[in-house]
Write a protein that holds these residues in place. Structure first.
Motif, short mmCIF file in Angstrom:
data_model
loop_
_atom_site.label_atom_id
_atom_site.label_comp_id
_atom_site.label_asym_id
_atom_site.label_seq_id
_atom_site.Cartn_x
_atom_site.Cartn_y
_atom_site.Cartn_z
N UNK A 114 -32.58 -17.65 5.18
CA UNK A 114 -33.97 -17.62 5.65
C UNK A 114 -34.28 -18.77 6.62
N UNK A 115 -35.15 -18.50 7.54
CA UNK A 115 -35.60 -19.48 8.52
C UNK A 115 -37.11 -19.38 8.61
N UNK A 116 -37.91 -20.41 8.44
CA UNK A 116 -37.49 -21.78 8.13
C UNK A 116 -37.09 -21.93 6.66
N UNK A 117 -36.46 -23.07 6.35
CA UNK A 117 -35.98 -23.29 4.99
C UNK A 117 -37.12 -23.54 4.02
N UNK A 118 -38.21 -24.12 4.54
CA UNK A 118 -39.39 -24.41 3.71
C UNK A 118 -40.55 -23.59 4.25
N UNK A 119 -41.28 -22.93 3.38
CA UNK A 119 -42.38 -22.06 3.83
C UNK A 119 -43.47 -22.05 2.77
N UNK A 120 -44.67 -21.60 3.12
CA UNK A 120 -45.75 -21.61 2.13
C UNK A 120 -45.38 -20.75 0.92
N UNK A 121 -45.39 -21.35 -0.25
CA UNK A 121 -45.10 -20.60 -1.47
C UNK A 121 -43.66 -20.69 -1.94
N UNK A 122 -42.80 -21.42 -1.20
CA UNK A 122 -41.41 -21.51 -1.66
C UNK A 122 -40.51 -22.16 -0.64
N UNK A 123 -39.21 -22.11 -0.94
CA UNK A 123 -38.20 -22.58 0.01
C UNK A 123 -36.92 -21.80 -0.29
N UNK A 124 -35.86 -22.09 0.49
CA UNK A 124 -34.62 -21.32 0.33
C UNK A 124 -34.05 -21.48 -1.08
N UNK A 125 -34.35 -22.59 -1.74
CA UNK A 125 -33.84 -22.81 -3.09
C UNK A 125 -34.49 -21.90 -4.12
N UNK A 126 -35.82 -21.86 -4.12
CA UNK A 126 -36.51 -20.97 -5.08
C UNK A 126 -36.16 -19.51 -4.77
N UNK A 127 -36.06 -19.20 -3.47
CA UNK A 127 -35.71 -17.84 -3.06
C UNK A 127 -34.32 -17.45 -3.56
N UNK A 128 -33.36 -18.39 -3.44
CA UNK A 128 -31.97 -18.08 -3.80
C UNK A 128 -31.83 -17.84 -5.30
N UNK A 129 -32.65 -18.50 -6.10
CA UNK A 129 -32.61 -18.24 -7.54
C UNK A 129 -33.36 -16.95 -7.86
N UNK A 130 -34.59 -16.83 -7.36
CA UNK A 130 -35.39 -15.65 -7.72
C UNK A 130 -34.78 -14.35 -7.19
N UNK A 131 -34.19 -14.41 -6.00
CA UNK A 131 -33.60 -13.20 -5.43
C UNK A 131 -32.52 -12.62 -6.32
N UNK A 132 -31.65 -13.47 -6.81
CA UNK A 132 -30.54 -12.98 -7.64
C UNK A 132 -31.00 -12.65 -9.06
N UNK A 133 -31.86 -13.47 -9.59
CA UNK A 133 -32.44 -13.20 -10.91
C UNK A 133 -33.16 -11.84 -10.90
N UNK A 134 -33.87 -11.56 -9.82
CA UNK A 134 -34.61 -10.31 -9.74
C UNK A 134 -33.68 -9.10 -9.62
N UNK A 135 -32.58 -9.27 -8.91
CA UNK A 135 -31.61 -8.17 -8.85
C UNK A 135 -31.08 -7.83 -10.24
N UNK A 136 -30.84 -8.86 -11.05
CA UNK A 136 -30.39 -8.63 -12.42
C UNK A 136 -31.49 -7.96 -13.24
N UNK A 137 -32.71 -8.48 -13.12
CA UNK A 137 -33.82 -7.92 -13.90
C UNK A 137 -34.05 -6.45 -13.56
N UNK A 138 -33.78 -6.08 -12.30
CA UNK A 138 -33.98 -4.68 -11.90
C UNK A 138 -32.98 -3.73 -12.57
N UNK A 139 -31.89 -4.29 -13.10
CA UNK A 139 -30.97 -3.49 -13.92
C UNK A 139 -31.39 -3.52 -15.38
N UNK A 140 -32.47 -4.19 -15.66
CA UNK A 140 -32.90 -4.34 -17.05
C UNK A 140 -32.06 -5.38 -17.79
#
Lengths: 348, 348
Positions: free
Chosen positions: A72-98
């Protein structure tokens, strides 16, 4: 909502011999690359399912396994950054499998010259997001590339979750009669990135919806909802997710424009920028397909578990030829296609 | 062997506030970054073990989980390419835990303009390497970055393996009395990359040793060797691996220069380039620590399973202060330190 202008969204011509940005956009060009090049090279059953995670047997248990890279560009944005995104993105993919997310890996590709203070901020965001989602980071790798050969930091996370239900949560399980729930308003992440990238300001300020979906997704399962499919609405947005599920389940999907929440400021930004909220990437929204008789109960659960957005029932699944139709506010029907190219590069 | 010239190897000054190439070099600068910044931000027990893989409990089973990103330059080199490297690198990390590698994820970060034919070649290499190692690629992700913000392709793989033994294979299990086995000659991967990158040619041609270590590593375990630790000798080479293991196990390690095989052409290249083979990255070599009374039997197993290299017993573990000593051909002792900076950037 305005009509999506694909030319605006994908200004570069698509060259058949080399990679262009639309190959990473989450739309039909990316799907064609994956289907024509990547899947044939691997040709495994698990990839063939085309779901957010692979579900695998270990001893007597079932685990879900997924990966995502973040550029993602920019790395820091309102409501998050690449770090929170990198955790939530993968966690959410797992959660979508239940699956209950348990462990993450973290691969950092750092560009020479990247400020170590920024790295610290990103690592702390990852930790905070991991704590919020109840996962542990257990293995990692760090690589450095020469200045001008990267862009600050790219992060890959892979995740393992435990599947503790017997449901077959997958696009192919969607059935005529199912109701479609949406967990909240669309488009905030994309507009927050646009505003950070282009220096646009919107009244009140639009923050990314970047968040873990673990609690609401698992609450549906734990409370006995026979979930047929869940999908987080990232690259390609709600529209591309529904088209993919319609194709995989060989069903017709109809959604109602009136029932799809889009904030006033996001809608205004979309009109100015020529974006359609249905195609915008979100990082804290998902759609759930549930049997008709459980739809109201499922909605109650989502409303209880999601505090900062308004879940709704947005449509239904019918028999018929594979197609997604939007019933507009003025009563007409509009066929929804998959995003064709790249609406906004490097949105995640 | 020549003395390593750190100035040559790491020409850039180390700036304390930003990332430089030595932060990815596998030596003490990288270790300091990981220990001072990355581990504290995560602070989990599994990462604290500092091994190639995390070992996790799932139901009644144990799995190993690891990740690695690959940023090698050039993408294609004698004896392999980034695709075979990305599979073997992660598979080998799993094998070093004594795990049977089962599943891989693949995250591609493509640069706009990258030739699709090259992508095809890389994907086919990944498939061939996966088939050879007996693993399946089960989940993937594709991202595209703008031209000039990447470098062709970066690949992240994460891997899951099944641990089917009760050994505690880890640096902390190494004991005085252990013998150290080396699976083959050192330095080929680095010299192959150097020759491809700089257009150097060596008589006969040096090919990378890039290969799966699954078969020999698991053969040791299956045949009853009480393996205390295994480590593949990538960034930082044999020297850095031994220093790390000496520190973790609080033991003294002594190795014999005469017993460490280095091919004549690799040795010649090292002398010209000012490299020390002990610090060169390999992609198909490992060291194994085994009890003294099983050392000869372990050597027989490695000799049977490894056809294209000559395994040997190179040293022993003793009581005493943490230190690694090389007994040279002429009978003197030389203290071996961890690689300090970056010997050759983007070697993997």
């Amino acid at each position: 909502m305005t009509t999506l202008d694909f030319k605006l969204a994908c200004p570069r011509p698509i060259d058949g011999d080399s990679i262009n940005l639309s190959h990473g956009g989450g739309g039909s060009v990316m799907h064609k690359l994956i289907e024509s090049r990547i899947l044939p090279a691997f040709d495994t059953g698990a990839l063939g399912v085309r779901h957010d995670s692979a579900v695998l047997e270990v001893g007597g248990a079932r685990i879900a396994f997924t990966t995502d890279s973040f550029v993602i560009r920019p790395l820091f944005f309102p409501g998050g950054d690449i770090g929170s995104l990198a955790v939530n993105g993968t966690v959410n993919d797992l959660a979508m499998s239940g699956a209950t997310p348990k462990w993450l890996s973290c691969g950092l590709i750092l560009e020479e010259g990247f400020p170590i203070d920024d790295l610290d901020k990103i690592l702390h965001s990852m930790r905070a997001a991991a704590d919020a989602a109840g996962v542990s980071l257990v293995t990692g790798d760090t690589k450095v590339v020469d200045k001008g050969k990267g862009d600050g930091v790219f992060i890959n996370t892979a995740g393992i979750g435990i599947v503790e239900h017997d449901l077959a949560i997958a696009p192919g399980s969607v059935r005529p009669g199912d109701r479609i729930l949406l967990s909240g308003d669309l488009g905030r992440h994309t507009i927050a990135i646009m505003s950070a990238r282009e220096g646009l300001t919107f009244e009140g300020g639009v923050e990314s919806d970047c968040a873990s979906l673990v609690v609401p997704a698992l609450a549906l399962i734990r409370e006995g909802i026979d979930v047929h499919c869940m999908r987080d609405l990232t690259r390609g947005g709600l529209a591309s997710a529904l088209v993919e599920i319609s194709e995989a389940s060989k069903t017709r999907i109809t959604i109602d424009e009136d029932s799809i929440p889009v904030r006033e400021d996001v809608n205004g930004a979309c009109e100015i920028l020529g974006f359609d909220p249905l195609y915008l990437a979100n990082e804290g929204r998902f759609a759930a397909f549930v049997p008709e008789h459980q739809a109201e109960r499922a909605l109650e659960i989502l409303r209880r578990e999601i505090r900062d957005a308004e879940p709704s029932i947005i449509g239904r699944v019918e028999e018929g030829s594979q197609r997604v139709t939007l019933r507009t506010t003025i009563g007409t029907g509009r066929i929804i296609d998959m995003l064709s190219g790249e609406q906004l590069p490097r949105i995640c």
